[in-house]
Design a protein around this motif. Structure first.
Motif, PDB file in Angstrom:
ATOM      1  N   MET A 277       0.820  -1.195   0.000  1.00 33.85           N
ATOM      2  CA  MET A 277       0.000   0.000   0.000  1.00 33.85           C
ATOM      3  C   MET A 277       0.868   1.265   0.000  1.00 33.85           C
ATOM      4  N   ARG A 278       1.939   1.236   0.777  1.00 31.90           N
ATOM      5  CA  ARG A 278       2.820   2.397   0.824  1.00 31.90           C
ATOM      6  C   ARG A 278       3.485   2.641  -0.532  1.00 31.90           C
ATOM      7  N   LEU A 279       3.834   1.582  -1.240  1.00 30.77           N
ATOM      8  CA  LEU A 279       4.456   1.695  -2.559  1.00 30.77           C
ATOM      9  C   LEU A 279       3.500   2.343  -3.557  1.00 30.77           C
ATOM     10  N   LYS A 280       2.207   2.031  -3.443  1.00 31.15           N
ATOM     11  CA  LYS A 280       1.211   2.633  -4.332  1.00 31.15           C
ATOM     12  C   LYS A 280       1.105   4.142  -4.087  1.00 31.15           C
ATOM     13  N   LYS A 281       1.161   4.552  -2.810  1.00 28.98           N
ATOM     14  CA  LYS A 281       1.098   5.979  -2.489  1.00 28.98           C
ATOM     15  C   LYS A 281       2.314   6.719  -3.029  1.00 28.98           C
ATOM     16  N   ILE A 282       3.487   6.099  -2.917  1.00 30.12           N
ATOM     17  CA  ILE A 282       4.714   6.715  -3.437  1.00 30.12           C
ATOM     18  C   ILE A 282       4.644   6.835  -4.952  1.00 30.12           C
ATOM     19  N   ALA A 283       4.188   5.779  -5.625  1.00 29.28           N
ATOM     20  CA  ALA A 283       4.074   5.799  -7.084  1.00 29.28           C
ATOM     21  C   ALA A 283       3.059   6.843  -7.526  1.00 29.28           C
ATOM     22  N   LEU A 284       1.928   6.900  -6.832  1.00 30.74           N
ATOM     23  CA  LEU A 284       0.899   7.889  -7.162  1.00 30.74           C
ATOM     24  C   LEU A 284       1.422   9.306  -6.944  1.00 30.74           C
ATOM     25  N   SER A 285       2.140   9.536  -5.861  1.00 28.23           N
ATOM     26  CA  SER A 285       2.725  10.856  -5.586  1.00 28.23           C
ATOM     27  C   SER A 285       3.724  11.239  -6.675  1.00 28.23           C
ATOM     28  N   PHE A 286       4.533  10.279  -7.080  1.00 29.54           N
ATOM     29  CA  PHE A 286       5.507  10.535  -8.143  1.00 29.54           C
ATOM     30  C   PHE A 286       4.807  10.906  -9.442  1.00 29.54           C
ATOM     31  N   LEU A 287       3.758  10.182  -9.795  1.00 30.03           N
ATOM     32  CA  LEU A 287       3.012  10.487 -11.024  1.00 30.03           C
ATOM     33  C   LEU A 287       2.363  11.867 -10.969  1.00 30.03           C
ATOM     34  N   ILE A 288       1.849  12.230  -9.814  1.00 34.54           N
ATOM     35  CA  ILE A 288       1.230  13.553  -9.671  1.00 34.54           C
ATOM     36  C   ILE A 288       2.273  14.657  -9.829  1.00 34.54           C
ATOM     37  N   VAL A 289       3.403  14.503  -9.168  1.00 32.94           N
ATOM     38  CA  VAL A 289       4.472  15.510  -9.279  1.00 32.94           C
ATOM     39  C   VAL A 289       4.976  15.590 -10.715  1.00 32.94           C
ATOM     40  N   ALA A 290       5.189  14.449 -11.359  1.00 31.74           N
ATOM     41  CA  ALA A 290       5.654  14.436 -12.752  1.00 31.74           C
ATOM     42  C   ALA A 290       4.634  15.114 -13.659  1.00 31.74           C
ATOM     43  N   GLY A 291       3.359  14.856 -13.413  1.00 29.15           N
ATOM     44  CA  GLY A 291       2.302  15.493 -14.208  1.00 29.15           C
ATOM     45  C   GLY A 291       2.283  17.005 -14.028  1.00 29.15           C
ATOM     46  N   LEU A 292       2.494  17.456 -12.791  1.00 33.73           N
ATOM     47  CA  LEU A 292       2.532  18.901 -12.533  1.00 33.73           C
ATOM     48  C   LEU A 292       3.736  19.560 -13.206  1.00 33.73           C
ATOM     49  N   VAL A 293       4.879  18.884 -13.197  1.00 34.48           N
ATOM     50  CA  VAL A 293       6.079  19.427 -13.860  1.00 34.48           C
ATOM     51  C   VAL A 293       5.841  19.540 -15.363  1.00 34.48           C
TER      52      VAL A 293
END
Length: 109
Positions: free
Chosen positions: A1-17
């Motif tokens: 579950m923690r890995l999914k949150k990290i991956a989702l956070s990374f995708l959100i940050v990458a999308g914002l960039v």
């Protein structure tokens, strides 16, 4: 579950960039078009140039001027000479010219 949150956070940050990069690029393209249009009006109305004599007017990124935009003007009768204009605080000013026919080819080793 923690890995999914990290991956989702990374995708959100990458999308914002990516969105920020596209937004900045879009902003500069819009400003380049506006300044090129203003330069065209300046040439036609203040410098008494004729629209049919102009081959190209294009705003390009550079240093200096409003938003770092330089406008290149090419006339049909002499396409090897490029004239440059900048906008300073909304006022169009001539910035020089370049004769590209005198440019030297790069030497390849």
């Amino acid at each position: 579950m923690r890995l999914k949150k990290i991956a989702l956070s990374f995708l959100i940050v990458a999308g914002l960039v990516v969105a920020a990069i596209f937004s900045v690029n879009y902003f500069y393209n819009v400003q380049a078009e506006k300044i090129a249009d203003k330069t065209e009006s300046y040439l036609l109305n203040k410098e008494n140039k004729k629209k049919e004599d102009i081959k190209e007017i294009k705003g390009i990124r550079s240093k200096g001027g409003d938003y770092g935009i330089l406008v290149r003007v090419i006339y049909k009768d002499n396409p090897n000479v490029h004239y440059f204009y900048k906008s300073y605080k909304g006022k169009i000013t001539y910035d020089g010219k370049e004769d590209i026919s005198k440019a030297k080819e790069p030497k390849l080793n």
